[in-house]
Design an enzyme around this catalytic site. Sequence first.
Site, PDB file in Angstrom:
ATOM      1  N   HIS A 263      10.724  12.530 -25.857  1.00 36.00           N
ATOM      2  CA  HIS A 263      10.381  13.952 -25.766  1.00 36.00           C
ATOM      3  C   HIS A 263       9.003  14.221 -26.387  1.00 36.00           C
ATOM      4  CE1 HIS A 263      11.390  18.367 -25.887  1.00 36.00           C
ATOM      5  NE2 HIS A 263      10.533  18.332 -26.891  1.00 36.00           N
ATOM      6  N   GLU A 264       8.829  13.770 -27.618  1.00 33.82           N
ATOM      7  CA  GLU A 264       7.557  14.043 -28.303  1.00 33.82           C
ATOM      8  C   GLU A 264       6.409  13.301 -27.625  1.00 33.82           C
ATOM      9  OE1 GLU A 264       7.512  16.518 -30.275  1.00 33.82           O
ATOM     10  OE2 GLU A 264       9.696  16.657 -30.534  1.00 33.82           O
ATOM     11  N   HIS A 267       5.006  15.492 -25.002  1.00 34.76           N
ATOM     12  CA  HIS A 267       4.036  16.460 -25.544  1.00 34.76           C
ATOM     13  C   HIS A 267       2.691  15.764 -25.780  1.00 34.76           C
ATOM     14  CE1 HIS A 267       6.500  20.012 -26.237  1.00 34.76           C
ATOM     15  NE2 HIS A 267       7.402  19.340 -26.934  1.00 34.76           N
ATOM     16  N   GLU A 293       6.319  22.407 -23.233  1.00 34.86           N
ATOM     17  CA  GLU A 293       7.704  21.948 -23.241  1.00 34.86           C
ATOM     18  C   GLU A 293       8.085  21.344 -21.883  1.00 34.86           C
ATOM     19  OE1 GLU A 293       9.235  21.738 -25.985  1.00 34.86           O
ATOM     20  OE2 GLU A 293      11.349  21.424 -25.484  1.00 34.86           O
TER      21      GLU A 293
HETATM   22 MG    MG Z   1       9.369  20.159 -27.659  1.00 36.20          MG
END
Ligand code: MG
Length: 493
Positions: A263-264, A267, A293
């Site tokens: 997830h990170e 980003h 996001e």
């Molecule tokens: Mg996030």
Amino acid sequence: MFQNASILDLAEKYKPLWALDSVGSLLEWDMETYMPLGSSKPRGFTIAHMQLLRQERMLQLTDLVSNAEKSSGLNDPEIGFLRVLRRDLDYYTKIPPKLLEDIFRTSTEGTVVWREARRKSDFAMFKPYLEKMVGLKRQEAEKLGYKGNPYNALMDRFEEDLTTDDIDRIFTPLRSELKGTLAKVLSAGKFPRTHPLEEARYDEAAMKRVNDDALKLLQMPERTFRMDVSTHPFTTSMSIEDVRITTRYEGQDFKASLYSTVHESGHAIYDLQIDPSLDYTPLARGTSLGVHESQSRFWENFIGRSREFIRRIYPSLKANLPFVAPYSEEDVYRYVNLAKPSPIRVEADELTYNFHIMVRYEIEKKLIGGELEVAEAPAVWKDLMEEYVGVQPRNDAEGILQDVHWSEGMFGYFATYSLGNVIAGMFYNRILKDLDLKATVANGELDKIKDWLKQKLHRYGATYSPKELQNRAFGEVYNPHWLIKYLQEKYLA
Ligand code: MG
């Protein structure tokens, strides 16, 4: 890039502000990773003073920005540059310092009380702070100005130009379609609610090797990116050439650690792929929280939870986590894709996550709009959870006290999580037209996906507002249809 003389002058004068922001990011990164626990007071002091310094320097640019706005024939980055500066200046000029200070103080005190209240599951303890914060946020909305609902003024801070009309248009079909889908998935039982791997304990060093392999699979750069550890994973960017993520190790249920990493990284990929010509300007960041996001969710769920990604990471899982050995790739796929209605947002699966956001959105909108009293909120929370997710929190710690956002005054933030899912759905639908996504992931050619995202989205940074960017990339804005289609295909096929 920039060509207009007054814009070039402004860009030069902006550089100290860029440097302040970069240092601020580094201080916050350090605070969450390596700072000694007892050092928060001086760190808070430093950050508060840097913010005042930033405000002062920003306001000094007022006349230059106003003059530059009179220029004609500006190119897209120049227009974007002025748009972003104007939004910053607007906030500083419209919000009186006293109100900012009150919000800051209530947030600092309220967060400490919230932590204690959550531990004791005692909403009454936190209630006066929440009431005060809601009052301050209503004042903030009045000062900022809005069309329609006062809540629009607060959402705009996190997602430019987002309104309750947009959200209602997105949530109405999402709610009805996903409720039906969830019911079907649960009764079919193909995606289990629990899995024995949730209980398996791992060794942190071994799990770190899995996460490092995931970073290799994602082809994260070695020279301009790094990963550390924190309780709540996050991404921060000091520059396009210095982007950092954190992950977490709880010792059990390894998917939490693996998917925090992925997830990170999503980003970080966005931040790292912004056009280098935009560095040292306020355009060298993602255009909004929702769009940011969408990138993390895309990599975490659409790519990371696919059978093809599991196939790529499976050898590393088997090599590093001995308890995985008895389970096949398909078992692991089921384990990372549980259909598990839960009262807790951060544990929610792809099918139920947006319901958690809807609960918060409806309560926030009514609190700020003056249609709901803080005292009534816990009961409304329980009713909405029952209605949407089909589970009720057993107490306030599992209910209204679970998130830190309200104690920090972040009203208008939650919706951006769902926007992330919706925009990720739009990207997924488009990328399928250009790439055989399954084969690309199966062959480990994730750089092809990164290139695609860079061309369509990342390189522009904050040049375009989130709505402009979506219109350019898709010819439509926040269309929930593609997310619904993806989830139904994944879970009901
Ligand atoms: Mg996030």
